[in-house]
Design a protein around this motif. Structure first.
Motif, short mmCIF file in Angstrom:
data_model
loop_
_atom_site.label_atom_id
_atom_site.label_comp_id
_atom_site.label_asym_id
_atom_site.label_seq_id
_atom_site.Cartn_x
_atom_site.Cartn_y
_atom_site.Cartn_z
N SER A 374 0.82 -0.82 0.22
CA SER A 374 0.06 0.20 -0.33
C SER A 374 1.17 0.80 0.31
N GLY A 375 2.30 1.36 0.22
CA GLY A 375 3.59 2.20 -0.73
C GLY A 375 3.03 3.48 0.73
N GLY A 376 2.21 2.95 2.36
CA GLY A 376 3.27 3.85 3.72
C GLY A 376 4.51 4.15 3.14
N ALA A 377 5.28 2.88 3.59
CA ALA A 377 6.76 2.86 4.12
C ALA A 377 7.16 3.55 2.95
N ASP A 378 6.85 3.53 1.55
CA ASP A 378 7.51 3.96 0.57
C ASP A 378 7.59 6.09 0.67
N GLU A 379 6.49 6.92 1.39
CA GLU A 379 6.51 7.57 1.63
C GLU A 379 7.81 8.04 2.39
N HIS A 380 7.55 7.08 3.29
CA HIS A 380 9.02 7.11 4.59
C HIS A 380 10.54 7.66 4.06
N ILE A 381 10.66 7.08 3.14
CA ILE A 381 11.29 7.07 2.54
C ILE A 381 11.91 7.55 1.68
N VAL A 382 10.95 8.04 1.29
CA VAL A 382 10.94 9.47 0.33
C VAL A 382 11.55 10.50 0.81
N SER A 383 10.56 10.79 2.42
CA SER A 383 10.48 12.02 2.81
C SER A 383 12.23 12.23 4.23
N LEU A 384 12.31 10.35 3.98
CA LEU A 384 14.51 10.12 4.38
C LEU A 384 15.10 11.17 3.80
N LEU A 385 14.31 10.85 2.21
CA LEU A 385 16.20 10.69 1.28
C LEU A 385 16.11 12.40 0.94
N MET A 387 17.71 14.42 2.35
CA MET A 387 19.19 14.74 1.92
C MET A 387 20.07 13.86 1.84
N PRO A 388 20.87 13.24 1.13
CA PRO A 388 21.74 11.84 0.81
C PRO A 388 22.07 11.49 1.64
N ILE A 389 21.97 10.22 1.93
CA ILE A 389 21.91 9.37 2.67
C ILE A 389 22.38 7.89 2.25
N THR A 390 22.68 6.97 2.67
CA THR A 390 23.43 5.23 2.46
C THR A 390 22.19 4.70 2.62
N ARG A 391 22.03 3.75 1.87
CA ARG A 391 21.14 1.94 2.15
C ARG A 391 21.55 1.83 3.98
N ALA A 392 22.87 2.08 4.16
CA ALA A 392 23.06 1.41 5.74
C ALA A 392 22.45 1.66 6.45
N GLU A 393 22.73 3.32 6.24
CA GLU A 393 22.18 4.33 7.22
C GLU A 393 20.17 4.80 7.19
N LEU A 394 20.05 4.43 5.74
CA LEU A 394 17.95 4.49 5.68
C LEU A 394 16.89 3.11 6.49
N ALA A 395 18.52 1.99 6.13
CA ALA A 395 18.31 0.18 7.10
C ALA A 395 17.83 0.55 8.40
N ARG A 396 18.92 1.66 8.89
CA ARG A 396 18.88 2.05 10.62
C ARG A 396 18.24 2.57 11.04
N ARG A 397 17.45 3.53 10.65
CA ARG A 397 16.01 4.91 10.30
C ARG A 397 14.72 4.01 10.04
N LEU A 398 14.83 2.68 9.76
CA LEU A 398 13.70 2.28 9.25
C LEU A 398 13.26 0.84 9.77
N GLU A 399 12.77 0.55 10.24
CA GLU A 399 12.15 -1.16 11.28
C GLU A 399 11.63 -1.45 9.14
N LEU A 400 12.53 -1.88 8.64
CA LEU A 400 11.89 -2.81 7.98
C LEU A 400 12.96 -3.60 7.71
N SER A 401 12.54 -5.47 6.33
CA SER A 401 13.92 -6.42 7.06
C SER A 401 14.68 -5.89 5.38
N PRO A 402 15.90 -6.24 5.56
CA PRO A 402 16.55 -5.76 4.50
C PRO A 402 16.01 -5.98 3.74
N ALA A 403 15.86 -7.36 3.51
CA ALA A 403 15.49 -7.26 1.73
C ALA A 403 14.36 -7.11 1.57
#
Ligand SMILES: Nc1nc2c(ncn2[C@@H]2O[C@H](COP(=O)(O)OP(=O)(O)OP(=O)(O)O)[C@@H](O)[C@H]2O)c(=O)[nH]1
Ligand SMILES: [Mg+2]
Length: 635
Positions: A374-385, A387-403
């Motif tokens: 449904s895309g709720g988490a997608d909006e969250h990702i876009v809002s975090l980005l 500013m440029p951040i790495t994938r690892a940093e993004l993973a730390r800020r979100l409660e999502l599985s790596p896959a």
């Protein structure tokens, strides 16, 4: 570049129509010609009245060859559905329509063939029949055109309709990640391995390296063709033949994918949203064994229905597909599922996750998949980005599985909502702001310093308030997007040209005369009245060569004196400084920077008190000429 495929029941006149439209017989196998039936995919191309050339894939209509049809309709732009007026809608008319819908093909034209064989009443009956069959499909509003390959009626109209359907389509996206699902692999005598397919998601260029997935074989792209013309670069969405050096055609087959190395991995476990067709006679049961058709690949798959024990006709749900062999797949890819025997198309769907994460059949699993979809988490990702951040940093800020996170990033990249500035990710909107900020800073700098080649990199970085590690990939992207150009240490707008004012031009005219009159004893820039910026600007324009801070020469002088030294050295391969001074009739003080200039160009090399010629005489002369004719960037 557009690709259209035929579809429709056996013997309804698909291949005959393509031959009538293009002059090319798509039935290329001897067996096909003997049996008068298409068995495997055929290929042709057609120039539309508007001038555009489109590729055509002709598919077999016989029920035994639906698997071949499936390998031909991936990545197409529109369908040319063929229904014979003397038979009307038949089983493979419906099956092909269902397959096209599952694969997301939503545009097309319907050719009602064999008009010469029916009277008006029968034609009307067949028309109504076709309209009804299309009514619940994306092609409900498609134009029906009555044609006859025998009398040629309707053919021009059909081509016009095809052009109209393709005309307002957006160009195919370039995701910088080309992939060619292979539909044919063969050896061309004198050329070697050739594979063909419909190119997706990016460009291929002659000379680049490609990887074959699965298997990981590497090959060099020796040649490219589209519609039998040689090309240097293949565009996404076009029919392409790749001539590959370094692989054996015998090791390549339909279902493999040619990609840029490292950009796509094969997987044996897919998580997917699956829809079962309304018309299917058997439900999709948990643990069923089916055939998965994805891209041009066809593999046996075990189904694990995640919600419930089966998906009934008309239902959609989540499933995992365990593949007997790995396939190259990406989240978002469409696929079709069939029962092997008796053969029947059951349904299909979209890959949600290609990362081979095994899921438990539990309510929580399904709930998480639903949430992600449904895309709720997608909006969250876009809002975090923002500013440029790495994938690892993004993973730390979100409660999502790596896959899950990887699949979302992939989807957002494909949707062009974020972009990769390795190792960072950045939202597209924020990048657009950086672009306009950088353009504004460069324009302001050009206005303030018209004599300079451009804004110093460091100054642009601080204008955008970016850290160096983010700045480097961002700048690369800005340059790649041609918003800015690299002029050595400086960055400029592509259109910026260094401009001397009228007064400076006047000073330069006099200075040039003085330089020409005193070739080996030139006045210094100071004495000539040329300030540092003007010297840089003139060097940029290729009108002046800077040998040292206080020594500038006209390019003609450098050419003449340089050649005198090079030619002299050419005889023995070496020249002493004193000899260089003599042949140029100058001083040691003058000739040393000149020799240094030749060293810097890689023409000579210092050996004690002598200079050795590094290249052949003709190469040395050519190199000097090249350095003097191109306007040299600011050092
Ligand atoms: N009279 C008449 N015959 C046609 C016309 N179009 C095709 N045919 C004939 O119909 C037969 C089947 O045509 P094909 O073009 O092979 O049909 P197809 O749809 O390609 O068949 P498959 O590829 O096997 O699915 C051939 O004998 C054709 O000559 C037409 O407009 N008028
Ligand atoms: Mg045919």
């Amino acid at each position: 570049m557009r690709v259209v495929a035929t579809a429709g029941h056996v013997d309804h006149g698909k291949s005959t129509l393509i031959r009538a439209l293009t002059g090319i017989d798509p039935d290329r196998l001897q067996e096909e010609r003997e049996r008068g039936m298409t068995i495997d995919l055929g290929f042709a191309w057609l120039r539309l009245p508007g001038g555009e050339e489109i590729g055509i894939v002709d598919v077999p209509g016989h029920q035994d060859f639906v698997r071949n049809m499936l390998a031909g309709v991936g990545g197409i732009d529109a369908v040319l559905l063929v229904v014979a007026l003397d038979e009307g809608v038949m089983p493979q008319t419906r099956e092909h329509l269902a397959i096209l819908e599952l694969l997301g093909v939503e545009r097309g034209v319907v050719a009602l063939t064999k008009r010469d064989l029916v009277d008006d009443d029968l034609a009307t009956l067949a028309r109504d029949d076709v309209r009804k069959a299309l009514s619940a499909t994306p092609l409900a509003a498609a134009t029906l055109v009555e044609v006859s390959a025998t009398t040629k009626i309707g053919l021009d109209d059909l081509v016009d309709r095809l052009q109209a359907v393709l005309g307002d389509m957006e160009p195919r996206r370039d995701l910088g990640r080309p992939r060619l699902p292979i539909d044919r692999a063969f050896t061309m005598p004198g050329f070697g391995a050739v594979v063909t397919g419909t190119l997706r998601d990016g460009y291929f260029a002659v000379g680049e390296e490609v990887e074959i997935v699965p298997g990981g074989q590497r090959a060099r792209l020796r040649g490219l063709q589209t519609h039998r013309h040689k090309i240097e670069r293949a565009v996404p969405g076009s029919r392409v033949a790749l001539n590959l050096a370094g692989v054996d055609a015998a090791s390549l087959r339909r279902g493999m994918v040619a990609v840029r190395p490292g950009t796509l991995r094969a997987t044996s476990l897919l998580t997917a949203r699956v829809t079962v067709l309304r018309e299917t006679s058997r439900p999709l049961t948990h643990d069923a064994t089916v055939k998965l058709h994805l891209g041009t690949a066809e593999v046996v798959a075990g189904v694990s229905v995640l919600d419930g024990t089966a998906l009934a006709a008309g239902e959609s749900g989540w499933a995992q597909l365990r593949l007997a062999e790995p396939v190259a797949a990406l989240a978002g890819d469409r696929f079709v599922l069939r029962y092997p025997s008796p053969a029947e198309t059951i349904g299909g769907g979209t890959v949600a996750d290609a990362s081979a994460r095994r899921l438990r059949r539990r309510a929580e699993t399904v709930a998480a998949l639903e949430r992600n979809a449904s895309g709720g988490a997608d909006e969250h990702i876009v809002s975090l980005l923002t500013m440029p951040i790495t994938r690892a940093e993004l993973a730390r800020r979100l409660e999502l599985s790596p896959a899950d996170l990887a699949a979302r990033i992939e989807r957002l990249l494909v949707a062009d909502r974020i972009l990769a500035l390795d190792p960072f990710l950045l939202s597209r909107d924020r990048y657009a702001q950086f672009v306009s900020g950088a353009i504004a800073a460069a324009d302001a700098y050009h206005a303030a310093h018209p004599l300079r080649a451009g804004i110093p990199k460091e100054e642009l970085r601080s204008a955008l308030r970016l850290e160096t590690k983010v700045w480097t990939p961002l700048l690369q992207r800005l340059l790649a997007d041609e918003a800015l150009v690299d002029r050595g240490a400086a960055i400029a707008r592509p259109a910026h040209r260094v401009a001397l004012g009228a007064a400076a031009e006047h000073v330069w005219t006099i200075a040039r005369t003085k330089l020409a009159a005193n070739e080996t004893r030139p006045p210094s820039p100071d004495e000539l009245g040329l300030d540092a910026d003007t010297v840089i600007a003139l060097a940029e324009r290729g009108e002046l060569v800077r040998l040292a801070p206080d020594l500038v020469l006209l390019p003609d002088s450098v050419r003449r004196l340089g050649l005198a030294i090079v030619d002299e050295a050419g005889a023995t391969g070496r020249i002493a400084v004193s000899r260089a001074r003599d042949v140029t009739r100058s001083s040691r003080k003058f000739v040393l920077p000149l020799l240094q200039y030749l060293d810097d160009l890689g023409i000579t090399r210092r050996v004690g008190e002598e200079r050795a010629l590094v290249r052949s005489l003709s190469e040395a002369r050519a190199r000097l000429e090249q350095a003097l004719t191109r306007s040299s960037p600011v050092a």
